[in-house]
Write a protein that holds these residues in place. Structure first.
Motif, PDB file in Angstrom:
ATOM      1  N   GLY A  68       8.316  38.918  13.400  1.00 30.46           N
ATOM      2  CA  GLY A  68       7.021  38.419  13.176  1.00 30.46           C
ATOM      3  C   GLY A  68       6.882  37.474  12.160  1.00 30.46           C
ATOM      4  O   GLY A  68       5.854  36.800  11.576  1.00 30.46           O
ATOM      5  N   TYR A  69       7.882  36.729  11.591  1.00 29.20           N
ATOM      6  CA  TYR A  69       8.150  35.947  10.412  1.00 29.20           C
ATOM      7  C   TYR A  69       8.288  34.401  11.149  1.00 29.20           C
ATOM      8  O   TYR A  69       8.969  34.218  11.770  1.00 29.20           O
ATOM      9  CB  TYR A  69       9.350  36.092   9.487  1.00 29.20           C
ATOM     10  CG  TYR A  69       8.956  36.989   8.420  1.00 29.20           C
ATOM     11  CD1 TYR A  69       8.922  36.776   6.985  1.00 29.20           C
ATOM     12  CD2 TYR A  69       8.949  38.553   8.576  1.00 29.20           C
ATOM     13  CE1 TYR A  69       8.474  37.389   5.939  1.00 29.20           C
ATOM     14  CE2 TYR A  69       8.564  39.517   7.800  1.00 29.20           C
ATOM     15  CZ  TYR A  69       8.603  38.819   6.193  1.00 29.20           C
ATOM     16  OH  TYR A  69       8.365  39.780   5.363  1.00 29.20           O
ATOM     17  N   GLU A  70       7.568  33.444  10.371  1.00 26.63           N
ATOM     18  CA  GLU A  70       7.956  31.998  10.626  1.00 26.63           C
ATOM     19  C   GLU A  70       9.069  31.811   9.674  1.00 26.63           C
ATOM     20  O   GLU A  70       9.137  32.528   8.473  1.00 26.63           O
ATOM     21  CB  GLU A  70       6.620  30.983  10.351  1.00 26.63           C
ATOM     22  CG  GLU A  70       5.688  31.356  11.220  1.00 26.63           C
ATOM     23  CD  GLU A  70       4.560  30.192  11.297  1.00 26.63           C
ATOM     24  OE1 GLU A  70       5.015  29.053  11.446  1.00 26.63           O
ATOM     25  OE2 GLU A  70       3.509  30.553  10.836  1.00 26.63           O
ATOM     26  N   THR A  71      10.224  31.221   9.979  1.00 23.51           N
ATOM     27  CA  THR A  71      11.390  31.033   9.270  1.00 23.51           C
ATOM     28  C   THR A  71      11.783  29.567   9.151  1.00 23.51           C
ATOM     29  O   THR A  71      11.439  28.473  10.131  1.00 23.51           O
ATOM     30  CB  THR A  71      12.382  31.563   9.983  1.00 23.51           C
ATOM     31  OG1 THR A  71      12.646  31.422  11.311  1.00 23.51           O
ATOM     32  CG2 THR A  71      12.256  33.217   9.864  1.00 23.51           C
ATOM     33  N   GLY A  91      23.651  24.488  14.014  1.00 21.95           N
ATOM     34  CA  GLY A  91      23.239  24.430  12.814  1.00 21.95           C
ATOM     35  C   GLY A  91      22.102  25.298  12.762  1.00 21.95           C
ATOM     36  O   GLY A  91      22.187  26.394  13.387  1.00 21.95           O
ATOM     37  N   PRO A  92      21.287  25.552  11.562  1.00 25.63           N
ATOM     38  CA  PRO A  92      20.109  26.505  11.232  1.00 25.63           C
ATOM     39  C   PRO A  92      19.301  26.775  12.367  1.00 25.63           C
ATOM     40  O   PRO A  92      19.170  28.032  12.510  1.00 25.63           O
ATOM     41  CB  PRO A  92      19.344  26.082  10.136  1.00 25.63           C
ATOM     42  CG  PRO A  92      20.349  24.963   9.502  1.00 25.63           C
ATOM     43  CD  PRO A  92      21.108  24.302  10.617  1.00 25.63           C
ATOM     44  N   GLU A  93      18.808  25.831  13.019  1.00 23.43           N
ATOM     45  CA  GLU A  93      17.871  26.397  14.291  1.00 23.43           C
ATOM     46  C   GLU A  93      18.620  27.215  15.271  1.00 23.43           C
ATOM     47  O   GLU A  93      17.750  27.579  16.198  1.00 23.43           O
ATOM     48  CB  GLU A  93      17.309  24.990  14.588  1.00 23.43           C
ATOM     49  CG  GLU A  93      18.139  24.049  15.616  1.00 23.43           C
ATOM     50  CD  GLU A  93      19.166  23.172  14.799  1.00 23.43           C
ATOM     51  OE1 GLU A  93      20.244  22.795  15.353  1.00 23.43           O
ATOM     52  OE2 GLU A  93      19.349  23.407  13.590  1.00 23.43           O
ATOM     53  N   GLU A  94      19.896  26.923  15.307  1.00 23.00           N
ATOM     54  CA  GLU A  94      20.571  28.040  16.495  1.00 23.00           C
ATOM     55  C   GLU A  94      20.819  29.251  15.966  1.00 23.00           C
ATOM     56  O   GLU A  94      21.405  30.300  16.709  1.00 23.00           O
ATOM     57  CB  GLU A  94      21.700  27.071  16.862  1.00 23.00           C
ATOM     58  CG  GLU A  94      21.527  26.077  17.654  1.00 23.00           C
ATOM     59  CD  GLU A  94      22.839  25.268  18.105  1.00 23.00           C
ATOM     60  OE1 GLU A  94      23.968  26.096  18.258  1.00 23.00           O
ATOM     61  OE2 GLU A  94      22.667  24.142  18.551  1.00 23.00           O
ATOM     62  N   HIS A  95      20.303  29.646  14.612  1.00 22.43           N
ATOM     63  CA  HIS A  95      20.673  30.916  14.033  1.00 22.43           C
ATOM     64  C   HIS A  95      19.476  31.460  13.328  1.00 22.43           C
ATOM     65  O   HIS A  95      19.595  32.220  12.314  1.00 22.43           O
ATOM     66  CB  HIS A  95      21.765  30.801  12.950  1.00 22.43           C
ATOM     67  CG  HIS A  95      23.056  30.520  13.747  1.00 22.43           C
ATOM     68  ND1 HIS A  95      23.831  31.361  14.506  1.00 22.43           N
ATOM     69  CD2 HIS A  95      23.486  29.109  13.848  1.00 22.43           C
ATOM     70  CE1 HIS A  95      24.942  30.875  14.811  1.00 22.43           C
ATOM     71  NE2 HIS A  95      25.073  29.454  14.617  1.00 22.43           N
ATOM     72  N   GLY A  96      18.404  31.413  13.968  1.00 21.82           N
ATOM     73  CA  GLY A  96      17.006  32.053  13.601  1.00 21.82           C
ATOM     74  C   GLY A  96      16.071  30.994  12.698  1.00 21.82           C
ATOM     75  O   GLY A  96      15.097  31.843  12.539  1.00 21.82           O
ATOM     76  N   PHE A  97      16.379  29.954  12.531  1.00 18.65           N
ATOM     77  CA  PHE A  97      15.474  29.201  11.583  1.00 18.65           C
ATOM     78  C   PHE A  97      14.492  28.326  12.670  1.00 18.65           C
ATOM     79  O   PHE A  97      15.155  27.547  13.581  1.00 18.65           O
ATOM     80  CB  PHE A  97      16.116  28.285  10.795  1.00 18.65           C
ATOM     81  CG  PHE A  97      16.758  29.023   9.546  1.00 18.65           C
ATOM     82  CD1 PHE A  97      16.078  29.771   8.478  1.00 18.65           C
ATOM     83  CD2 PHE A  97      18.075  29.399   9.724  1.00 18.65           C
ATOM     84  CE1 PHE A  97      16.545  30.184   7.459  1.00 18.65           C
ATOM     85  CE2 PHE A  97      18.755  30.120   8.718  1.00 18.65           C
ATOM     86  CZ  PHE A  97      18.195  30.513   7.632  1.00 18.65           C
ATOM     87  N   GLY A  98      13.077  28.541  12.536  1.00 16.68           N
ATOM     88  CA  GLY A  98      12.228  27.634  13.405  1.00 16.68           C
ATOM     89  C   GLY A  98      12.157  26.151  13.009  1.00 16.68           C
ATOM     90  O   GLY A  98      11.967  25.564  13.933  1.00 16.68           O
ATOM     91  N   PHE A 153       6.024  34.179   6.135  1.00 18.18           N
ATOM     92  CA  PHE A 153       7.068  33.135   6.127  1.00 18.18           C
ATOM     93  C   PHE A 153       8.345  33.697   5.375  1.00 18.18           C
ATOM     94  O   PHE A 153       8.250  34.319   4.483  1.00 18.18           O
ATOM     95  CB  PHE A 153       6.571  31.867   5.979  1.00 18.18           C
ATOM     96  CG  PHE A 153       6.266  31.596   4.362  1.00 18.18           C
ATOM     97  CD1 PHE A 153       7.163  31.326   3.456  1.00 18.18           C
ATOM     98  CD2 PHE A 153       4.688  31.647   4.267  1.00 18.18           C
ATOM     99  CE1 PHE A 153       6.841  31.198   2.132  1.00 18.18           C
ATOM    100  CE2 PHE A 153       4.532  31.341   2.669  1.00 18.18           C
ATOM    101  CZ  PHE A 153       5.654  31.183   1.636  1.00 18.18           C
ATOM    102  N   PHE A 154       9.692  33.192   5.820  1.00 15.80           N
ATOM    103  CA  PHE A 154      10.633  33.375   5.351  1.00 15.80           C
ATOM    104  C   PHE A 154      11.257  31.877   5.180  1.00 15.80           C
ATOM    105  O   PHE A 154      11.451  31.192   5.965  1.00 15.80           O
ATOM    106  CB  PHE A 154      11.717  34.067   6.069  1.00 15.80           C
ATOM    107  CG  PHE A 154      13.114  33.873   5.557  1.00 15.80           C
ATOM    108  CD1 PHE A 154      13.489  34.412   4.191  1.00 15.80           C
ATOM    109  CD2 PHE A 154      14.306  33.625   6.120  1.00 15.80           C
ATOM    110  CE1 PHE A 154      14.936  34.223   3.626  1.00 15.80           C
ATOM    111  CE2 PHE A 154      15.635  33.641   5.791  1.00 15.80           C
ATOM    112  CZ  PHE A 154      15.713  34.012   4.363  1.00 15.80           C
ATOM    113  N   LEU A 155      11.506  31.414   3.713  1.00 14.42           N
ATOM    114  CA  LEU A 155      11.773  30.042   3.410  1.00 14.42           C
ATOM    115  C   LEU A 155      13.130  30.285   2.617  1.00 14.42           C
ATOM    116  O   LEU A 155      13.187  30.752   1.585  1.00 14.42           O
ATOM    117  CB  LEU A 155      10.835  29.323   2.450  1.00 14.42           C
ATOM    118  CG  LEU A 155      11.410  27.903   1.924  1.00 14.42           C
ATOM    119  CD1 LEU A 155      11.735  27.207   3.112  1.00 14.42           C
ATOM    120  CD2 LEU A 155      10.507  27.231   0.981  1.00 14.42           C
TER     121      LEU A 155
END
Length: 507
Positions: A132-135, A182-189, A263-265
């Motif tokens: 449920g987090y935006e990342t 990169g990050p967007e392939e490992h959980g970062f929106g 959110f997770f930043l």
């Protein structure tokens, strides 16, 4: 002979104890419906002693914002990165898995190295996103990437994988193509990221999968900057990187503050790693030269983040974590002068060794958690944790069970966050790793080093196996292997077990 800080051990411990004497109120567990926002500020090469509230040796660099985090939050006084250099620590932080379980057994990746994170490997961001987090990630990645290249150069680039430096340029890499791994392939929106350290080409930022500024020039390097020559986006200004990351982080907080979703930043910085490029407003503000001034840019970013949380009214429901990927680097190369301590600033607060080393100065790092809605001011947790414990901590917060192939070496410190009376160790053993691949094992007060010397840049003469009691000798001045051969054997056997079985947490 080692420079000794033995007489300062009592002072350092007294400083920590004094900060934990405030009375604390009781807390309760957080239910999944009360998920906090999480901001993880990950400084690059920031030593424990770079935060003035944690430095009993000198006050050459005053850091009011980071001091505020110590005074208003929970300080983990025995916290460690997985390794004593950048890349492996970042892998462990995000995966909850020891870095040496991968193919990368020593050193760091370069700007053109292939991805270290395995395809499909779950991360803290994946865990939070799935619950449920935006990342988002804004800052330094340093876990490799696969650049788009012209077909005729693909074989050559694969052959030169894992090389540091500007090996390729416009004629080989097609910077208009998407960058994968990169990050967007490992959980970062969302991700705005630099592929390596601030001293590594290509000097450019990638927004999600595309280079943000595709107009390039060649950077020749600059005397005293400690930055390698290479290809650079024309808009890439070294001293403006931290202010830019700060603006982007604040903008993200602004954007997400009104959302129902938490959110997770992930905010991995490029400072105070080389090149030392403080902004003009920080020049000369410290008493530790340009390095100390650059640390002040980190402190300014922390201040900006905390101020925006307060302004948007989400301070009480946001957990801000501040840490560093390894201990600080004091020298500019093997056998070169210690240019930072010459200024009288003890960047690792007197701990023996530095970045790259298996000694405490290499991997004992600041780890501070501020969460006004849950954590009473000025608390200290004295027991050992690792950064790779973030994965299990988030899982316990979410009340989800990690599968066997996720967070294999992660233990939860969630009870230490939510219960001010919690005073038990959360893990029994912790493995650390040096730049050259040397291992250490902690068990309570004991530290075993499997090998001679530092495994990094610090030069000394030691036995082939080393043993220290950190309760009595935090600064690792008295080597005890000859007095305790049975302890050496016990810890060596345990280290081998952890290495070979593929996991260390209870599966």
């Amino acid at each position: 002979m080692r420079k000794t800080y033995r007489n300062l051990l009592g002072l350092a411990l007294a400083t920590l104890t004094a900060s934990s004497c405030q009375p604390a109120k009781s807390t309760s567990d957080t239910s999944p419906s009360e998920k906090p926002n999480i901001i993880f500020i990950y400084a690059d090469d920031l030593g424990v002693g770079d935060i003035s509230a944690l430095n009993p040796l000198s006050q050459k660099v005053i850091t009011p914002a980071m001091d505020r985090m110590v005074k208003e939050g929970l300080y983990f006084a025995d916290a460690h990165s997985s390794a004593a250099v950048c890349t492996p620590s970042r892998y462990s932080l995000l995966t909850g898995r020891y870095n040496w379980r991968t193919s990368k057994k020593r050193g760091v990746l370069g700007g053109y190295s292939f991805p270290m994170l395995e395809k499909g490997r779950k991360t803290v961001a994946s865990l939070l996103h799935d619950n449920g987090y935006e990342t988002a990630m804004i800052g330094k990645w340093h876990l490799g990437a696969k650049w788009g290249v012209k077909d005729e150069y693909e074989t050559e680039i694969q052959a030169r994988n894992m090389k540091v430096g500007d090996r390729f340029g416009k004629n080989e890499v097609d910077f208009s193509k998407p960058v994968s791994g990169g990050p967007e392939e490992h959980g970062f929106g969302y991700a705005y990221w630099h592929v390596g350290s601030l001293d590594m080409a290509p000097y450019c930022f990638i927004e999600n999968k595309y280079v943000a500024d595709q107009e390039f020039e060649h950077f020749e390097g600059q005397e005293g900057m400690f930055a390698r020559p290479g290809i650079k986006s024309k808009s890439f200004e070294f001293k403006e990187i931290i202010p830019d990351l700060s603006r982007r982080a604040v903008s993200y907080i602004e954007e997400k503050s009104g959302n129902k979703k938490p959110f997770f930043l992930y905010l991995p910085l490029t400072a105070p790693h080389t090149p030392y490029v403080p902004t003009d407003n920080m020049r000369g503000k410290s008493q530790a030269g340009i390095y100390g001034d650059f640390v002040l840019n980190v402190d300014e970013l922390v201040q900006n983040v905390l101020a925006k949380l307060k302004e948007k009214g989400i301070d009480d429901n946001t957990m801000v974590i501040l840490s560093s990927d390894n201990g600080a680097q004091k020298h500019r190369g093997k056998n070169k002068p210690n240019i930072i301590e010459l200024k009288g600033h003890y960047t690792n607060a007197g701990l023996y060794g530095e970045k790259r080393d298996i000694y405490e100065g290499g991997h004992r790092i600041p780890f501070i958690v501020r969460w006004p809605g849950k954590i009473k001011k000025s608390r200290v947790y004295p027991h050992m944790i690792g950064q790779l414990d973030l994965m299990a901590t988030c899982a316990e917060m979410l009340q989800v069970k990690l599968p066997k192939d996720m967070g294999e070496d992660s233990f939860s410190f969630w009870p230490a966050i939510t219960n001010e009376n919690f005073d038990k160790p959360v893990r029994e053993y912790l493995v650390n790793h040096s730049a050259r691949g040397q291992f250490a094992l902690r068990h309570g007060d004991w530290k075993y080093i499997d090998g001679q010397g530092s495994g990094g840049w610090t030069q000394n003469n030691t036995p082939d196996q080393q043993l220290y009691n950190l309760k009595k000798d935090l600064y690792e001045q008295e080597e005890l292997s000859a007095q305790h051969p049975e302890k050496i054997q016990e810890m060596k056997s345990k280290l081998e077990q952890i290495k070979t079985q593929g996991y260390s947490r209870t599966i």
